[in-house]
Design a protein around this motif. Structure first.
Motif, PDB file in Angstrom:
ATOM      1  N   ASN A   1       0.798  -1.225   0.000  1.00  0.00           N
ATOM      2  CA  ASN A   1       0.000   0.000   0.000  1.00  0.00           C
ATOM      3  C   ASN A   1       0.833   1.279   0.000  1.00  0.00           C
ATOM      4  OD1 ASN A   1      -2.792  -1.108   0.308  1.00  0.00           O
ATOM      5  ND2 ASN A   1      -1.798  -2.025   2.087  1.00  0.00           N
TER       6      ASN A   1
ATOM      7  N   SER B   1       4.053   5.776  13.477  1.00  0.00           N
ATOM      8  CA  SER B   1       4.322   4.344  13.604  1.00  0.00           C
ATOM      9  C   SER B   1       3.724   3.590  12.411  1.00  0.00           C
ATOM     10  CB  SER B   1       3.710   3.862  14.927  1.00  0.00           C
ATOM     11  OG  SER B   1       3.600   2.483  14.916  1.00  0.00           O
ATOM     12  N   GLY B   2       4.495   2.678  11.836  1.00  0.00           N
ATOM     13  CA  GLY B   2       4.010   1.884  10.695  1.00  0.00           C
ATOM     14  C   GLY B   2       4.422   2.448   9.345  1.00  0.00           C
TER      15      GLY B   2
ATOM     16  N   THR C   1       3.539   1.901   3.353  1.00  0.00           N
ATOM     17  CA  THR C   1       3.251   1.163   4.594  1.00  0.00           C
ATOM     18  C   THR C   1       2.662  -0.200   4.267  1.00  0.00           C
ATOM     19  OG1 THR C   1       1.927   1.193   6.597  1.00  0.00           O
ATOM     20  CG2 THR C   1       1.005   2.317   4.710  1.00  0.00           C
ATOM     21  N   GLU C   2       2.746  -1.111   5.257  1.00  0.00           N
ATOM     22  CA  GLU C   2       2.165  -2.439   5.040  1.00  0.00           C
ATOM     23  C   GLU C   2       0.699  -2.451   5.460  1.00  0.00           C
ATOM     24  OE1 GLU C   2       4.468  -5.703   6.663  1.00  0.00           O
ATOM     25  OE2 GLU C   2       6.274  -4.544   6.306  1.00  0.00           O
ATOM     26  N   ARG C   3       0.269  -1.455   6.274  1.00  0.00           N
ATOM     27  CA  ARG C   3      -1.114  -1.463   6.774  1.00  0.00           C
ATOM     28  C   ARG C   3      -1.699  -0.048   6.687  1.00  0.00           C
ATOM     29  NH1 ARG C   3      -0.384  -0.131  12.248  1.00  0.00           N
ATOM     30  NH2 ARG C   3       1.798  -0.038  12.767  1.00  0.00           N
TER      31      ARG C   3
ATOM     32  N   GLU D   1      -4.703   1.163   6.005  1.00  0.00           N
ATOM     33  CA  GLU D   1      -5.981   1.507   6.645  1.00  0.00           C
ATOM     34  C   GLU D   1      -5.808   1.736   8.148  1.00  0.00           C
ATOM     35  OE1 GLU D   1      -8.678  -1.548   5.424  1.00  0.00           O
ATOM     36  OE2 GLU D   1      -8.504  -0.883   3.343  1.00  0.00           O
ATOM     37  N   ASP D   2      -4.888   0.948   8.755  1.00  0.00           N
ATOM     38  CA  ASP D   2      -4.681   1.062  10.210  1.00  0.00           C
ATOM     39  C   ASP D   2      -4.053   2.397  10.589  1.00  0.00           C
ATOM     40  OD1 ASP D   2      -5.631  -1.442  10.254  1.00  0.00           O
ATOM     41  OD2 ASP D   2      -3.724  -2.452  10.606  1.00  0.00           O
ATOM     42  N   ILE D   3      -3.121   2.827   9.795  1.00  0.00           N
ATOM     43  CA  ILE D   3      -2.370   4.022  10.218  1.00  0.00           C
ATOM     44  C   ILE D   3      -2.965   5.325   9.672  1.00  0.00           C
ATOM     45  CG2 ILE D   3      -0.214   2.683  10.374  1.00  0.00           C
ATOM     46  CD1 ILE D   3       0.741   4.420   7.942  1.00  0.00           C
TER      47      ILE D   3
ATOM     48  N   GLU E   1      -3.787   8.065  12.137  1.00  0.00           N
ATOM     49  CA  GLU E   1      -2.585   8.672  12.711  1.00  0.00           C
ATOM     50  C   GLU E   1      -1.941   9.647  11.718  1.00  0.00           C
ATOM     51  OE1 GLU E   1       0.285   6.035  14.770  1.00  0.00           O
ATOM     52  OE2 GLU E   1      -1.315   4.539  14.541  1.00  0.00           O
TER      53      GLU E   1
END
Lengths: 420, 324
Positions: B232, B253-254, B275-277, B279-281, B284
């Protein structure tokens, strides 16, 4: 089969290269027509010289012979012989301008003024006592004629050495003839027993000049010039075209496309050589045909000898062109180097001016050029009608220099392939 | 039976003190469309020149169609159809004359050459009037099509396309992609040299990424992207990009890597966050940017690209390389 394919490739490359010239107006002018341009300009300027024609020589006369002068204490104003001199000068087909005074370069209407502006090449001033001296009017107290020479002043244009020399030589020749005519009249007036002695005294040495049986034809400068311009053809059509032929393709990238095709580098070279050779021959035909049509040149046409000599000369021209093409970074650089070489060289090959009039180092340089040898060979064959064997030294020189330059050109070309 | 049309084994090319290609090995299978990707000076052009026999390798071997190029240069040249980066045509000749010339160089003649020219003139989509005009009067797209046609005359088994899209507008670029895809479907083995990541990604079965003379990544575009675990990218368009903002993004982070990028189509400066994630980050990222006083104009999530792979492997962006 492979040979057939190679031949097809060679002619395809030659044809494409040739089309590049004939479809480009600038290239046509510089490659094919520039030598012709030179021929026309110089041909019309000097071409008819060499036939004894004097009408192009403008002479100014300042005939002071009619002016009043003191002779034996009496005033004399006789202008008979001075007038005859001027009239005979006109009859001899000189273009004569008459002036009242020699004057100076700043005074309009004087001979000096017209010399300074190039209107006349030479002026002759006849003294006020011209007739009186030549008719023995100066006598001593006993009435015996005093031997007195008539003196002419000649003025030439120092800014035009060539025109001045031609004018001076022609006018001195005329004066010599006039003196001879005068001597005959004077001697005839002597007692008969003295006439033979007087003739010997007047002309202690006789000279007769005859034209050697060289060509059997009356030749003009243009007749020498047209064969000479074949040297120009080699410089402009051969050297120049070969210089840009490969450099242009390298700049445009088409050369790389040929190299990545299954075509050997020698095949590409052969195609370029054939097109360069074709351009040289076409240019030569244009030059010779123009000489015939525009100047009615009077030449001998040993066609096989002409074709062979041009071929051998073209080897040198194309060889030099290949070297230039190989060392130049791009088309523009190749063109500049070619022009830098061919423009000065054309004055050292004896095409327009004999090398004899040049300083010795220039003569040595000119004699070393293969193009000069071609010019000599062509002049000997086409104007003097000499057999082919008579120009063997030039042909051998052309062959050796042609082979050396062509081989060096091939080496330079092969080395340049590494820069792709 | 050899399944590879191109085999490059430990090839090095030195130019005096410079190593242009450094111990490169790769294989291109029959019928494969192989993308050679890298910035200017990466060694792509030198490798391509060695492949088509213009330059000899300092060491190593190159085989095309099973023939070693050093021993069978002419045979290899017959197998290859090379489309140079520049338009390499005679501008004083028309399309037909150009094709006839190049056809003769490849040994075609007579009826076969005529038929082939007519076929390829259809491929170039030039009308009869255009065919008769000199190349100098053609548009960029028309020239490009004739440039490709000239490489297809002898029906080569292997094609080398060197930056075929250079200087083309988006419309002509898409048209050229279609041509390349058609040639691929016809079963030709194609090596496509490009510095356009999207082009390599869209067209290639296999991609080799070159940098400083070496192959730094080799595989299918998907494999390469997966290999570096960069599924991503978050593309953020803030109102202004400041060093402080870039520093804040880096600290989130991430975030594996972040960099400024210029979107040529939209003509705007963006921040790319790898980033690998994603949606999560994302929350932030939004708060991090707001915390330094910047406003977010737009945010976009996308999967990783070959450009991201290049950045991860070299620490530089391909576009930066182009601008150097």
């Amino acid at each position: 089969m492979k040979l057939k394919r190679t031949i097809r490739q060679v002619f395809a490359i030659a044809k494409t290269d040739f089309l590049g010239i004939v479809r480009n107006k600038t290239a046509i002018f510089f490659t094919l027509l520039f030598p012709l341009f030179f021929l026309i300009i110089i041909g019309f300027t000097f071409g008819t010289q060499g036939t004894g024609e004097t009408s192009r020589i403008q002479v100014g006369t300042v005939n002071l012979d009619g002016n009043m002068i003191d002779v034996n204490g009496t005033v004399s104003q006789n202008s008979t012989i001075g007038d005859v001199f001027v009239q005979v000068l006109k009859d001899a087909n000189f273009t004569v301008y008459e002036y009242d005074v020699y004057g100076d370069k700043d005074t309009n209407g004087t001979a000096a003024y017209d010399i300074s502006r190039g209107e006349i090449k030479i002026a002759v001033v006849l003294p006020a006592n011209f007739t009186e001296t030549l008719s023995y009017q100066y006598t001593d107290s006993l009435g015996i004629p005093i031997p007195t020479r008539a003196h002419l002043d000649l003025y030439t244009d120092p800014s035009d050495p060539t025109g001045s020399i031609i004018g001076q030589q022609s006018l001195l020749g005329f004066i010599s003839g006039f003196i001879k005519y005068y001597q005959e009249i004077a001697i005839n007036q002597l007692p008969e027993n003295l006439q033979d002695y007087a003739e010997v005294l007047a002309d202690p040495i006789t000279v007769s000049t005859s034209e050697a049986d060289v060509s059997g034809r009356q030749l003009r400068w243009i007749d020498y010039m047209v064969p000479g311009t074949l040297g120009l053809v080699l410089l402009w059509s051969g050297l120049n075209h070969a210089s840009v032929a490969i450099a242009t393709e390298r700049t445009k990238g088409t050369f790389q496309r040929m190299v990545i095709a299954p075509v050997s580098s020698i095949t590409v070279l052969a195609g370029k050589f054939i097109s360069s050779l074709a351009i040289v021959y076409i240019s030569a035909v244009i030059m010779l045909a123009s000489g015939l049509l525009l100047f009615q040149v009077n030449l001998y046409w040993n066609v096989p000898a002409i074709i062979l000599a041009i071929f051998l000369g073209a080897l040198s021209a194309i060889g030099i062109g290949l070297i230039i093409s190989s060392i130049a970074k791009n088309e523009e650089a190749a063109n500049s180097i070619a022009v830098l070489i061919s423009v000065p060289l054309q004055f050292f090959i004896g095409a327009f001016f004999p090398l004899d009039i040049m300083p010795e180092p220039a003569q040595i340089f000119g004699e070393a050029l293969p193009f000069t040898k071609l010019v000599y060979a062509m002049q000997d064959i086409m104007t003097k009608n000499l057999p082919f064997e008579a120009v063997m030294p030039e042909i051998i020189y052309l062959t050796i220099s042609g082979l050396i330059l062509f081989v060096v050109g091939i080496i330079a070309y092969r080395l340049s392939l590494k820069r792709l | 039976m050899n399944l590879n049309d191109i085999e490059i084994d430990a090839v090095t090319k030195r130019f005096e003190d410079t190593v242009a290609v450094d111990n490169v090995s790769m294989k291109v299978a029959k019928g494969e469309l192989f993308g050679l990707l890298g910035p200017n000076g990466a060694g792509k052009s030198t490798l391509t020149k060695m492949l088509c026999g213009m330059v000899n390798p300092t060491s190593g071997t190159i085989k095309v169609g099973g023939y070693n190029i050093r021993d069978n240069a002419m045979k290899v040249k017959e197998l290859l159809g090379v489309v140079p980066q520049d338009i390499v045509l005679y501008d004083y000749m028309n399309a037909r004359e150009n094709l006839a010339f190049f056809g003769k160089l490849y040994g075609l003649s007579g009826g076969k050459l005529r038929d082939r020219i007519e076929e390829l003139l259809k491929f170039t989509q030039l009308d009869e009037k255009a065919v008769k005009r000199h190349i100098s009067t053609y548009s960029g797209g028309m020239k490009r099509r004739v440039n490709i046609a000239a490489a297809l005359l002898h029906e080569p088994q292997v094609m080398l396309l060197d930056e075929p899209n250079a200087g083309l507008d988006p419309g002509n670029r898409l048209a050229l992609w279609e041509i390349i895809q058609t040639l691929h479907k016809e079963g030709k083995t194609i090596v496509l040299t490009t510095h356009m990541m999207d082009e390599a990604e869209e067209l290639s079965d296999q991609v080799a990424i070159m940098d400083k003379g070496k192959i730094i990544a080799l595989g299918s575009p998907r494999q390469l992207i997966k290999k570096v675990k960069m599924e991503n990218t978050i593309t953020v368009v803030p109102n202004k990009i400041t060093p402080k903002l870039m520093e804040a993004v880096k600290k989130i982070s991430g975030v594996k890597r972040s960099y400024r990028a210029y979107d040529e189509e939209e003509k705007i400066e963006t921040i790319k966050i790898i980033t690998e994630r994603a949606e999560d980050i994302l929350p932030e990222v939004v708060s991090g940017i707001s915390s330094v006083g910047s406003k977010i104009l737009s945010v976009q999530l996308s999967r990783g690209t070959l450009e991201d792979v290049f950045i991860l492997l070299t620490g530089r962006s391909l576009r930066e390389e182009e601008q150097l």
